[in-house]
Design a protein around this motif. Structure first.
Motif, PDB file in Angstrom:
ATOM      1  N   ARG A  49       0.011  -7.139  12.157  1.00 53.58           N
ATOM      2  CA  ARG A  49      -0.476  -7.817  10.948  1.00 53.58           C
ATOM      3  C   ARG A  49      -1.021  -6.798   9.951  1.00 53.58           C
ATOM      4  O   ARG A  49      -0.751  -6.878   8.748  1.00 53.58           O
ATOM      5  N   ALA A  50      -1.788  -5.831  10.449  1.00 57.23           N
ATOM      6  CA  ALA A  50      -2.342  -4.800   9.576  1.00 57.23           C
ATOM      7  C   ALA A  50      -1.234  -3.965   8.939  1.00 57.23           C
ATOM      8  O   ALA A  50      -1.303  -3.607   7.763  1.00 57.23           O
ATOM      9  N   VAL A  76       2.201  -2.735   3.997  1.00 57.15           N
ATOM     10  CA  VAL A  76       3.482  -2.773   3.292  1.00 57.15           C
ATOM     11  C   VAL A  76       3.371  -3.598   2.019  1.00 57.15           C
ATOM     12  O   VAL A  76       3.868  -3.212   0.960  1.00 57.15           O
ATOM     13  N   LEU A  77       2.676  -4.735   2.107  1.00 60.52           N
ATOM     14  CA  LEU A  77       2.508  -5.586   0.930  1.00 60.52           C
ATOM     15  C   LEU A  77       1.647  -4.906  -0.121  1.00 60.52           C
ATOM     16  O   LEU A  77       1.870  -5.072  -1.327  1.00 60.52           O
ATOM     17  N   GLU A  78       0.632  -4.132   0.309  1.00 61.79           N
ATOM     18  CA  GLU A  78      -0.218  -3.423  -0.645  1.00 61.79           C
ATOM     19  C   GLU A  78       0.554  -2.313  -1.360  1.00 61.79           C
ATOM     20  O   GLU A  78       0.503  -2.186  -2.581  1.00 61.79           O
ATOM     21  N   ALA A  79       1.277  -1.506  -0.580  1.00 57.57           N
ATOM     22  CA  ALA A  79       1.947  -0.334  -1.143  1.00 57.57           C
ATOM     23  C   ALA A  79       3.291  -0.663  -1.778  1.00 57.57           C
ATOM     24  O   ALA A  79       3.715   0.009  -2.713  1.00 57.57           O
ATOM     25  N   ARG A  80       3.975  -1.682  -1.256  1.00 61.02           N
ATOM     26  CA  ARG A  80       5.309  -2.068  -1.730  1.00 61.02           C
ATOM     27  C   ARG A  80       6.222  -0.846  -1.869  1.00 61.02           C
ATOM     28  O   ARG A  80       6.711  -0.523  -2.963  1.00 61.02           O
ATOM     29  N   PRO A  81       6.443  -0.129  -0.773  1.00 49.77           N
ATOM     30  CA  PRO A  81       7.252   1.097  -0.837  1.00 49.77           C
ATOM     31  C   PRO A  81       8.721   0.786  -1.078  1.00 49.77           C
ATOM     32  O   PRO A  81       9.197  -0.315  -0.784  1.00 49.77           O
ATOM     33  N   ARG A 108      -3.601   7.363  -0.479  1.00 53.92           N
ATOM     34  CA  ARG A 108      -2.540   7.272  -1.489  1.00 53.92           C
ATOM     35  C   ARG A 108      -1.751   5.973  -1.417  1.00 53.92           C
ATOM     36  O   ARG A 108      -0.830   5.773  -2.209  1.00 53.92           O
ATOM     37  N   LEU A 109      -2.084   5.096  -0.491  1.00 53.47           N
ATOM     38  CA  LEU A 109      -1.327   3.863  -0.353  1.00 53.47           C
ATOM     39  C   LEU A 109      -1.513   2.933  -1.544  1.00 53.47           C
ATOM     40  O   LEU A 109      -0.626   2.145  -1.861  1.00 53.47           O
ATOM     41  N   ALA A 110      -2.659   2.996  -2.187  1.00 55.32           N
ATOM     42  CA  ALA A 110      -2.923   2.115  -3.333  1.00 55.32           C
ATOM     43  C   ALA A 110      -3.549   2.933  -4.452  1.00 55.32           C
ATOM     44  O   ALA A 110      -4.346   3.842  -4.204  1.00 55.32           O
ATOM     45  N   HIS A 111      -3.190   2.598  -5.678  1.00 56.69           N
ATOM     46  CA  HIS A 111      -3.760   3.276  -6.842  1.00 56.69           C
ATOM     47  C   HIS A 111      -5.238   2.927  -6.956  1.00 56.69           C
ATOM     48  O   HIS A 111      -5.673   1.839  -6.565  1.00 56.69           O
ATOM     49  N   ALA A 122      -9.762  -3.457  -4.646  1.00 56.97           N
ATOM     50  CA  ALA A 122      -9.934  -3.981  -3.285  1.00 56.97           C
ATOM     51  C   ALA A 122      -9.090  -3.192  -2.282  1.00 56.97           C
ATOM     52  O   ALA A 122      -9.578  -2.770  -1.231  1.00 56.97           O
ATOM     53  N   ALA A 123      -7.804  -2.987  -2.610  1.00 52.71           N
ATOM     54  CA  ALA A 123      -6.919  -2.266  -1.691  1.00 52.71           C
ATOM     55  C   ALA A 123      -7.354  -0.810  -1.549  1.00 52.71           C
ATOM     56  O   ALA A 123      -7.357  -0.261  -0.444  1.00 52.71           O
ATOM     57  N   PHE A 124      -7.732  -0.179  -2.662  1.00 51.68           N
ATOM     58  CA  PHE A 124      -8.145   1.223  -2.610  1.00 51.68           C
ATOM     59  C   PHE A 124      -9.409   1.376  -1.759  1.00 51.68           C
ATOM     60  O   PHE A 124      -9.505   2.275  -0.926  1.00 51.68           O
TER      61      PHE A 124
END
Length: 292
Positions: A49-50, A55-60, A106-109, A114-116
């Protein structure tokens, strides 16, 4: 004997099995439920789940490669992941933790607050893990090394970011709380973006024939940038607010500043990119509060 055989009661099929010996639907459902319980108990369900949330946060662009890298780094989170006994192993483990922490950061700007912040917490936890002879906690040496690595890999000139590092670094054996760690990471990433935008601005001023800008024009633009930063000046303003203020430096303001500089009719003296970036970064760094 024939009479006894006739009176022997028939053996009923065992519960959960058909006459052919195959598991019934209820037995299959029970087995599936048992497997789900096992995955929950060992933490696989939560781990997957994590991973999907990351993946949803970073949308690579390549989700499979992203997940492979995520699981590759996941093992470094454990304090017992080798190298806790001898110095070479400790050094290698420390570099691995720094790499993993930087990957998470670096996963989120930084604008995705919240994500950062969540990724900052994960990075902090990774770096705070203690070995067999080390208590959990993040020291100033590790924190400062991560700051230097962020700036070094951010392709900003070393002389440009050095004044910021002197302001927000901690002493080697000083304990670094999560709040200080979060503020330092955010400030570092914001400065790198600020310098990148200053570089793009300089390219507009640069004369390709001279590989430099007219000092009159460059200084006029820096003065205008300083005025834009002053509009967001407050005791509680976050570094990102200064970045937003600087972005309000529109083409009209730049054009007016350049016109005023050219009309001054002073001798043309070049201003090179490194000098322009250092002066632009200094405007930002002057507003950053030192640690402690």
């Amino acid at each position: 004997m024939a009479a006894l055989e006739k009176r022997r009661p028939a053996v009923a099929p065992g519960p959960g099995f058909s006459d052919g010996g195959r598991p019934t639907a209820s037995r299959a459902a029970a087995a599936a439920e048992s497997e789900e319980d096992f995955l929950r108990q060992v933490g696989v369900t939560e781990m997957l789940r994590a991973a999907l949330l990351k993946v949803l946060e970073a949308r690579p662009e390549e989700p499979i490669a992203f997940l492979a890298r995520y699981f590759e780094n996941l093992g470094l989170r454990s304090p017992a992941s080798g190298g806790a006994g001898d110095p070479p192993g400790q050094l290698l483990l420390q570099q691995q933790r720094l790499s993993r922490a930087l990957w998470h950061l670096r996963l989120a700007h930084h604008s995705q607050r919240a994500a950062f912040n969540n990724n900052v917490s994960v990075a902090y936890e990774c770096l705070s893990a203690g070995g067999r002879k080390k208590k959990p906690g993040l020291d100033g040496r590790t924190y400062s090394e991560l700051l230097r690595r962020i700036c070094r890999e951010g392709e900003a000139p070393e002389a440009t970011v050095a004044p910021l590092l002197r302001k927000i670094q901690c002493r080697d054996h000083e304990a670094v709380p999560l709040g200080v760690f979060r503020a330092g990471m955010r400030t570092c990433f914001v400065l790198l973006e600020f310098v990148a935008r200053a570089g793009a601005l300089y390219r507009l001023l640069e004369d390709p024939a001279l590989a430099a800008a007219d000092r009159r024009v460059g200084q006029a633009v820096l003065d205008t940038l300083e005025g834009a930063l002053q509009t967001g000046d407050s005791d509680e303003a976050a570094p990102a607010r200064y970045l937003e203020a600087g972005s309000r430096l529109g083409p009209d303001n730049v054009a007016l500043a350049m016109d005023r500089a050219v009309v001054a009719r002073r001798p043309c003296v070049p201003m090179h990119r490194e000098e322009f970036l250092e002066k632009a970064a200094a405007l930002f760094i002057a507003k950053v509060k030192p640690v402690g």
